[in-house]
Design a protein around this motif. Structure first.
Motif: not given
Length: 303
Positions: A249-263, A222-228
């Motif tokens: 699409a690079v969505q930014v949830p409330p924690d402020g860490l970008p999530v890259v939407f995949l297939a 669903i998405g590549l989540r980022t951390e750190a």
């Protein structure tokens, strides 16, 4: 040994699914796109066995898959480099391989990257749903995730597998994005700002270009989540009404860490999208990035 054209699943692996180019054009019906995460590796695997690019392949995750050919068939493995064996003997990765009836194909653990692609001449002939044979983990459309004992039917064979100049060097090229993704390496993602970049402070956007993140173990199809990395701070409060989402699409949830939407991304979302990663090699590379891989966003485009 010979029987009906098909492959019997002996070992399913951590997560192996049937994938093709997905179901674009149905977002208005609430249907995600889905399809192979590493589109380049999927296309190359099909070319090596003489299939059209939209033929269905198998997408493995990390530890491969084991199959038995019920009749003679030609296969190819691309994407994340791995050991490939036919009835216990090493065979080529990134090249067409002929399997006699009864032979067992063992696709091993990814040596780097995350996802390998197994193509078979004729493609996997599972039933199509809305014009696609892709397994969509978010909506549940398409064939189920592979399990031991499943029989995968094959479609009619097409033209001859790639040979000579057409196939030369394919093994090296098959690595593509799959050659990266080892923990400690860096994934560089070209990012075009918008449509909701104005929801974030100028300081946060400037810090986005200067800073690095890591791929989170919570990432999936669903998405590549980022951390750190530094959380992106909003310039405005309030809620954003749900709006359409696109691949990359690079969505930014409330924690402020970008999530890259995949297939397998949802077709709508209510968190602001700071930018979009264009389709092609960058997104293919994202599909191969293991947890712990460094992530850096690089600005592209005029906006």
């Amino acid at each position: 040994m010979s029987g009906p054209r098909g492959l019997l699943v002996l070992r399913a692996g951590a997560l192996t699914t049937v994938q093709d180019r997905g179901r674009p054009g149905y977002a208005h019906l609430g249907v995600p796109r889905s399809g192979a995460l590493d589109a380049g590796a999927h296309a190359l695997a099909n070319r090596l066995v003489g299939n059209p690019v939209d033929a269905a392949t198998l997408e493995t995750t990390l530890d491969g898959v084991a199959l038995r050919a019920l009749a003679p068939v030609t296969v190819a493995v691309t994407g994340a480099p791995c050991a490939v064996r036919a009835s216990g003997r090493p065979v080529a990765w990134g090249e067409p391989v002929w399997l006699p009836g009864g032979a067992e194909l063992e696709v091993g653990r990814a040596e780097s990257g995350l996802r390998s692609y197994v193509a078979v001449r004729g493609g996997f002939g599972v039933p199509a749903v809305l014009g696609s044979r892709a397994t969509d983990l978010l909506s549940g459309l398409g064939p189920p995730v592979l399990a031991a004992g499943m029989l995968l039917p094959l479609g009619p064979p097409g033209r001859d597998p790639a040979r000579g100049a057409d196939g030369a060097g394919a093994g090296a090229g098959a690595a593509g994005s799959g050659s990266g993704g080892a923990a400690g390496s860096e994934l560089v993602l070209l990012l075009r700002l918008g449509p909701r970049a104005d929801w974030f402070t100028a300081e946060s956007i400037a810090r986005l270009w200067r800073s690095g993140y890591r791929v989170s173990a919570l990432s999936n199809r669903i998405g590549l989540r980022t951390e750190a990395g530094p959380p992106l701070r909003r310039a405005r409060g309030g809620e954003l009404p749900s709006e359409g989402m696109v691949l990359g699409a690079v969505q930014v949830p409330p924690d402020g860490l970008p999530v890259v939407f995949l297939a397998d991304h949802p077709v709508t979302g209510g968190y602001p999208v700071i930018g979009v990663i264009p389709e092609g090699p960058p997104l293919d590379a994202a599909a191969q990035a293991r947890p712990g891989t460094g992530v850096r966003f690089v600005r592209t485009g005029r906006n």
